[in-house]
Design a protein around this motif. Structure first.
Motif, PDB file in Angstrom:
ATOM      1  N   SER A 157       0.995  -0.776  -0.005  1.00 16.08           N
ATOM      2  CA  SER A 157      -0.009  -0.096  -0.062  1.00 16.08           C
ATOM      3  C   SER A 157       1.253   1.377   0.126  1.00 16.08           C
ATOM      4  N   GLU A 158       0.607   1.919  -1.136  1.00 15.81           N
ATOM      5  CA  GLU A 158       0.759   3.048  -0.959  1.00 15.81           C
ATOM      6  C   GLU A 158       0.308   4.624  -1.234  1.00 15.81           C
ATOM      7  N   THR A 159       1.001   5.313  -0.516  1.00 20.78           N
ATOM      8  CA  THR A 159      -0.195   7.354  -1.302  1.00 20.78           C
ATOM      9  C   THR A 159       1.247   7.986  -2.376  1.00 20.78           C
ATOM     10  N   HIS A 160       0.350   8.553  -2.751  1.00 20.13           N
ATOM     11  CA  HIS A 160       1.720   9.990  -3.602  1.00 20.13           C
ATOM     12  C   HIS A 160       0.421  11.050  -4.666  1.00 20.13           C
ATOM     13  N   ALA A 161       1.847  11.963  -4.374  1.00 19.24           N
ATOM     14  CA  ALA A 161       0.830  13.147  -4.792  1.00 19.24           C
ATOM     15  C   ALA A 161       1.562  14.124  -5.355  1.00 19.24           C
ATOM     16  N   SER A 162       1.928  14.973  -6.192  1.00 11.65           N
ATOM     17  CA  SER A 162       2.339  15.793  -7.153  1.00 11.65           C
ATOM     18  C   SER A 162       1.922  17.203  -7.372  1.00 11.65           C
ATOM     19  N   LEU A 163       2.593  18.076  -7.484  1.00  7.74           N
ATOM     20  CA  LEU A 163       2.258  19.533  -8.101  1.00  7.74           C
ATOM     21  C   LEU A 163       3.125  20.315  -9.186  1.00  7.74           C
ATOM     22  N   LEU A 164       2.522  20.375 -10.032  1.00 11.37           N
ATOM     23  CA  LEU A 164       4.044  21.081 -11.037  1.00 11.37           C
ATOM     24  C   LEU A 164       3.375  22.351 -11.352  1.00 11.37           C
ATOM     25  N   LEU A 165       4.143  23.264 -11.560  1.00  9.72           N
ATOM     26  CA  LEU A 165       4.132  24.950 -11.689  1.00  9.72           C
ATOM     27  C   LEU A 165       5.173  25.003 -12.647  1.00  9.72           C
ATOM     28  N   GLY A 166       4.617  25.881 -13.486  1.00  8.95           N
ATOM     29  CA  GLY A 166       5.899  26.699 -15.002  1.00  8.95           C
ATOM     30  C   GLY A 166       5.640  27.309 -15.596  1.00  8.95           C
ATOM     31  N   SER A 167       5.552  27.173 -16.461  1.00 15.73           N
ATOM     32  CA  SER A 167       5.737  28.596 -17.453  1.00 15.73           C
ATOM     33  C   SER A 167       4.324  28.253 -18.477  1.00 15.73           C
ATOM     34  N   HIS A 168       3.774  29.187 -19.214  1.00 17.92           N
ATOM     35  CA  HIS A 168       2.793  29.891 -19.811  1.00 17.92           C
ATOM     36  C   HIS A 168       1.313  28.945 -18.796  1.00 17.92           C
ATOM     37  N   ASP A 169       1.160  30.077 -17.851  1.00 15.41           N
ATOM     38  CA  ASP A 169       0.735  29.449 -16.703  1.00 15.41           C
ATOM     39  C   ASP A 169       0.571  28.139 -16.468  1.00 15.41           C
ATOM     40  N   ARG A 570      10.945  14.386  -2.492  1.00 13.55           N
ATOM     41  CA  ARG A 570      11.220  14.745  -4.247  1.00 13.55           C
ATOM     42  C   ARG A 570      10.829  16.265  -4.724  1.00 13.55           C
ATOM     43  N   LEU A 571      12.217  16.895  -5.268  1.00 15.93           N
ATOM     44  CA  LEU A 571      11.776  18.193  -5.834  1.00 15.93           C
ATOM     45  C   LEU A 571      12.489  18.450  -7.200  1.00 15.93           C
ATOM     46  N   GLN A 572      11.802  18.094  -8.205  1.00 14.17           N
ATOM     47  CA  GLN A 572      12.225  18.614  -9.382  1.00 14.17           C
ATOM     48  C   GLN A 572      12.314  19.550 -10.275  1.00 14.17           C
ATOM     49  N   GLY A 573      13.296  19.754 -11.107  1.00 12.97           N
ATOM     50  CA  GLY A 573      13.060  20.699 -11.774  1.00 12.97           C
ATOM     51  C   GLY A 573      12.962  20.268 -13.776  1.00 12.97           C
ATOM     52  N   ARG A 574      12.775  21.361 -14.470  1.00 17.57           N
ATOM     53  CA  ARG A 574      13.310  20.966 -16.104  1.00 17.57           C
ATOM     54  C   ARG A 574      13.576  22.570 -16.797  1.00 17.57           C
ATOM     55  N   PHE A 575      14.081  22.226 -17.291  1.00 11.73           N
ATOM     56  CA  PHE A 575      15.070  23.909 -18.204  1.00 11.73           C
ATOM     57  C   PHE A 575      14.178  23.534 -19.610  1.00 11.73           C
ATOM     58  N   GLU A 576      12.700  23.696 -19.946  1.00  9.87           N
ATOM     59  CA  GLU A 576      12.928  23.153 -21.686  1.00  9.87           C
ATOM     60  C   GLU A 576      13.505  24.243 -23.033  1.00  9.87           C
ATOM     61  N   ARG A 594      11.096  28.541 -25.149  1.00  8.65           N
ATOM     62  CA  ARG A 594      11.953  27.762 -23.690  1.00  8.65           C
ATOM     63  C   ARG A 594      10.485  28.097 -22.418  1.00  8.65           C
ATOM     64  N   GLY A 595      10.979  27.443 -21.707  1.00  9.83           N
ATOM     65  CA  GLY A 595      10.191  27.107 -20.436  1.00  9.83           C
ATOM     66  C   GLY A 595      10.660  26.620 -19.645  1.00  9.83           C
ATOM     67  N   PHE A 596       9.963  26.813 -18.324  1.00 12.26           N
ATOM     68  CA  PHE A 596      10.634  26.623 -17.000  1.00 12.26           C
ATOM     69  C   PHE A 596       9.589  25.563 -16.002  1.00 12.26           C
ATOM     70  N   TYR A 597      10.154  24.292 -15.642  1.00 16.94           N
ATOM     71  CA  TYR A 597       8.733  23.961 -14.424  1.00 16.94           C
ATOM     72  C   TYR A 597       9.006  23.100 -13.652  1.00 16.94           C
ATOM     73  N   LEU A 598       8.719  23.310 -12.595  1.00 23.10           N
ATOM     74  CA  LEU A 598       9.144  22.558 -10.603  1.00 23.10           C
ATOM     75  C   LEU A 598       8.082  21.781 -10.694  1.00 23.10           C
ATOM     76  N   THR A 599       8.868  20.516 -10.308  1.00 27.79           N
ATOM     77  CA  THR A 599       7.664  19.511  -9.544  1.00 27.79           C
ATOM     78  C   THR A 599       8.053  19.229  -8.183  1.00 27.79           C
ATOM     79  N   LEU A 600       6.889  19.131  -7.193  1.00 23.92           N
ATOM     80  CA  LEU A 600       7.773  18.791  -5.771  1.00 23.92           C
ATOM     81  C   LEU A 600       6.343  17.238  -6.124  1.00 23.92           C
ATOM     82  N   ASN A 601       7.073  16.329  -5.488  1.00 21.87           N
ATOM     83  CA  ASN A 601       6.075  14.745  -5.612  1.00 21.87           C
ATOM     84  C   ASN A 601       6.487  14.339  -3.993  1.00 21.87           C
ATOM     85  N   TYR A 602       5.315  13.729  -3.772  1.00 20.80           N
ATOM     86  CA  TYR A 602       4.929  13.306  -2.481  1.00 20.80           C
ATOM     87  C   TYR A 602       5.114  11.907  -2.333  1.00 20.80           C
TER      88      TYR A 602
END
Length: 604
Positions: A157-169, A570-576, A594-602
C-alpha cells in the motif's frame, strides 16, 4: 499471488529496456507476442518505459515522452492538447495500433489515436513493439503496436501526490493511493492539468489553420483511473480497470477552434489455470472516443465513437520451451455523430494461432490470423521470426510479416466524400536485427524494409481510392550504457520513407517524417541529487506529398535536476528548449519555446 507466466525462459541472452538501469535485465512485457515474455526472449524490436523513467525525464505529455525514440517521429499542431500524429517506422499515422490496459483505443472516424489527450499522469508503463503485428492483433498494426498500462501501485500500500508549476501559466496536480493485501489490490489515481498555452498557429490564409487568431490557445484536462483485482487461489485471478480523461482544447481554425473531448474505457480480465501448463485468458472492454466541437463558443459538430471488444486466448505449454497460443477476438465499432453517415456500425471477428519455441541456441515464432470484417470479407496475415544466440551476450534474428489496415468510417461513408468500395491497405515487411550485452550496457541495431500497397489516396474529384503505394526502408540503433554514476540512452533512426505511387509524386519523401533523428539522454546521480539532459535532433521533412513545403531540421536541448529531500519528498526542475529554438513539425503550427517547470513529489 498474481498469475504472471506459464512459459519458462527460452533464451539466456539479456538486454535492458528503454532508459532502465543496466541491472534491470528481465523486464516482462506482453505486447509483441500476446504472452508474458521477458525482453531477452524477444524476436522483435521492443522498448519498455516505466513509471520511474517517466518521472525522471519530467516530460509534460505523452507525445513529448515518445518523440525521437527509435523509429518514432511526432507531428503536432501547436502545443499541448492539439492534434498530434505519431509515425512508427515511417508508416502512416493510422498504421499504429494502440491499447490501454489491453483495450484498443482511437477514433473510428479518423482512424488515429489522440495521443495528446492520453494523460501521462495515469501511466504506469508503456510497451512499444516495432514492426507489423497484424497476424496477432489484426487491423492497424502495420508500423507496430504501442500498449499503455495505467498505474497499478506497488506490491504494498502507498500514497502519492505531485504538484507542478511552470511556464505558460501551467499547473498539474495528481493524487493517488493503492491498497494491497496478499490476494487483493485496489488503486485509484486522480489528475488535473491546466495551461494557457501559446498561439497555436501563425497567421496563414494559404495553409495550416487558414485563419489569423493571435491569442494563447490553452488546454485543460481532468482524469481518473482505477484498478481492482483479486486472486481467488493460485489458479484463478480477476481484475477490473477503468480510465476517464476529459479535455478542453483551444486552437486556431476557420470552421472550429474549440473542442471538448473524452477518452473513456472500462475492462475486465479473467485468468485461469485449468491445469499447470494451460492458461486461459478472457478479456472484455469498451472504449469511448468523444468530441464536441465549437467555433468561438458556438456548437458546430459532434463525433462520438464506441468500440466493444472481447478476447478469449489459450496458452498451452506443450513441452519445455514450446508454447502454443490460439484464440478469438471480437470487435464492434459504432458511430454517433451530428453528421449523418451512410453506415454507422461494423463488426469484426479475428482468429489467431501462434507457436513459440526454442531448440539448442535457436528460437522461433510463427503466427497466423484471419479477420472477418462484415464490410470486407476475410483478411489473412502471417508472421515468422527466427533467432540465434551466438553466445550469452550476442543475439541475431530475422523476421517476415504481412499486415493490413481497414478504411475508416470517414473514408468509407462520410457524406459526399466517402467511397464504400475501398479495400484494406496491405503491407509486407522484412527485418534483420542484432542485439548485444557488453557489460557496461547493451545495444540493438535493426534494418527493415516495408512495402505498402493499396494505400488510400485521392483521385481528381478528391474521392478516396486505393491508388497509392509506399516503400519504406530504415535502420534503427539504440545504445543504453551505465558508467559508474552516469547513465546514457541513445536512439538513432535513419529512414527512407518513399512514395512509390505512379504519377508526379513518385520518389518523393512521405510527408512529416524526417529521414534522420537522434535522441540522447544523459543522467548523473550525486547522492540525493540527480542531474540530466535530453537532446533531440531531427532532419528536414516535408509537409505535403509534392514536397514543396519544406520544414527545416531542428535540435532542442532540455536540462533537468532533482533533489530527494527525504524518504517521502522530492523536488524536481526542468528547463525546456534551453536555446529557445523555433521549429515546426507541421506547417504554420508553433511549438513550445523556452520554458521552466518545477515539480514537488510525495510518496509514502
Amino acid at each position: 499471488m498474481k498469475i504472471t507466466s506459464c512459459l519458462t525462459a527460452m533464451a539466456v541472452f539479456s538486454t535492458i529496456p528503454q532508459y532502465a538501469k543496466s541491472e534491470d535485465l528481465k523486464q516482462i512485457f506482453v505486447t509483441a507476442t500476446r504472452t508474458n515474455q521477458s525482453i531477452d526472449q524477444s524476436l522483435a524490436s521492443v522498448s519498455v518505459i516505466t513509471r520511474e523513467d517517466i518521472e525522471r525525464l519530467q516530460a509534460n505529455s505523452l507525445p513529448e515522452l515518445l518523440s525521437g525514440l527509435s523509429g518514432i517521429s511526432i507531428s503536432n499542431n501547436g502545443g499541448p492538447g492539439k492534434a498530434t500524429s505519431l509515425f512508427l517506422r515511417g508508416t502512416e499515422s493510422d498504421h499504429v495500433l494502440v491499447f490501454i490496459d489491453g483495450i484498443k483505443v482511437g477514433s473510428a472516424t479518423l482512424g488515429t489515436v489522440p495521443f495528446e489527450n492520453i494523460p501521462l499522469a495515469q501511466i504506469e508503463r508503456i510497451e512499444i513493439a516495432r514492426g507489423p503485428r497484424s497476424s496477432l492483433y489484426g487491423s492497424e498494426a502495420i508500423g507496430g503496436v504501442i500498449q499503455i498500462f495505467t498505474r497499478s501501485g506497488s506490491d504494498q500500500s502507498e500514497t502519492h501526490a505531485s504538484l507542478l508549476l511552470g511556464s505558460h501559466d501551467t499547473y498539474d496536480g495528481t493524487l493517488g493511493f493503492s491498497i494491497n493485501s496478499d490476494n487483493s489490490w485496489f488503486t485509484l489515481d486522480l489528475a488535473q492539468s491546466d495551461t494557457e498555452g501559446f498561439d497555436a498557429c501563425r497567421n496563414s490564409s494559404s495553409g495550416g489553420c487558414n485563419t489569423d487568431e493571435p491569442d494563447d490557445d490553452g488546454y485543460r484536462s481532468e482524469s481518473a483511473s482505477f484498478r481492482a483485482g483479486h486472486s481467488f487461489n493460485d489458479n484463478l485471478e480477476a481484475e477490473l480497470h477503468a480510465l476517464r480523461a476529459d479535455g478542453e482544447s483551444e486552437y486556431d481554425g476557420s470552421f472550429v477552434n474549440e473542442s471538448e473531448t473524452r477518452q473513456q474505457l472500462f475492462g475486465v480480465n479473467l485468468r485461469y489455470h485449468p491445469i499447470e501448463n494451460w492458461l486461459l485468458s478472457l478479456a472484455a472492454g469498451k472504449n469511448w472516443n468523444e468530441s464536441d466541437n465549437f467555433k468561438d463558443g458556438v456548437y458546430m459538430t459532434t463525433f462520438d465513437t464506441e468500440r466493444d471488444s472481447a478476447s478469449l486466448q489459450n496458452d498451452i505449454e506443450l513441452a519445455t520451451d514450446q508454447l502454443l497460443s490460439l484464440g478469438i477476438d471480437f470487435q464492434q465499432e459504432k458511430l454517433n455523430s451530428s453528421t449523418q453517415y451512410d453506415l454507422n456500425k461494423r463488426d469484426n471477428r479475428g482468429y489467431f494461432l501462434q507457436y513459440q519455441g526454442a531448440f539448442a541456441e535457436n528460437s522461433f515464432e510463427l503466427s497466423l490470423r484471419e479477420d472477418d470484417y462484415d464490410a470486407f470479407g476475410n483478411q489473412t496475415t502471417g508472421g515468422a521470426a527466427l533467432g540465434y544466440n551466438i553466445n550469452r551476450r550476442l543475439k541475431f534474428w530475422v523476421s517476415y510479416a504481412t499486415a493490413f489496415k481497414v478504411p475508416t468510417f470517414n473514408e468509407l461513408y462520410y457524406p459526399n466524400f466517402g467511397n464504400p468500395d475501398l479495400q484494406p491497405e496491405e503491407s509486407t515487411s522484412y527485418e534483420i536485427a542484432a542485439q548485444g550485452d557488453v557489460g557496461w550496457g547493451n545495444w540493438r541495431v535493426s534494418a527493415y524494409r516495408t512495402v505498402i500497397d493499396q494505400l488510400i489516396g485521392y483521385d481528381a474529384s478528391y474521392t478516396p481510392v486505393n491508388i497509392d503505394e509506399a516503400l519504406i526502408r530504415g535502420i534503427e540503433a539504440q545504445i543504453n550504457a551505465r558508467f559508474g554514476l552516469w547513465h546514457t540512452s541513445t536512439n538513432i533512426t535513419l529512414l527512407d520513407p518513399e512514395n512509390s505511387s505512379s504519377g508526379s509524386n513518385d520518389g518523393n519523401q512521405l510527408p512529416r517524417r524526417p529521414k534522420q533523428s537522434l535522441r540522447f539522454e544523459l543522467d548523473r546521480e550525486i547522492g540525493a541529487y540527480n542531474l540530466g539532459l535530453s537532446l533531440l535532433a531531427e532532419s528536414k521533412r516535408y509537409d505535403d506529398l509534392a514536397n514543396t513545403r519544406e520544414l527545416s531540421g531542428y535540435g532542442t536541448l532540455d536540462l533537468r535536476a532533482g533533489y530527494q529531500i527525504n524518504d517521502a519528498w522530492r523536488l524536481q526542475g526542468r528547463f525546456e528548449n534551453v536555446f529557445d529554438k523555433h521549429y515546426e513539425t507541421a506547417s504554420f503550427y508553433n511549438q513550445p519555446g523556452r520554458g521552466f517547470y518545477l515539480t514537488l513529489n510525495y510518496q509514502s
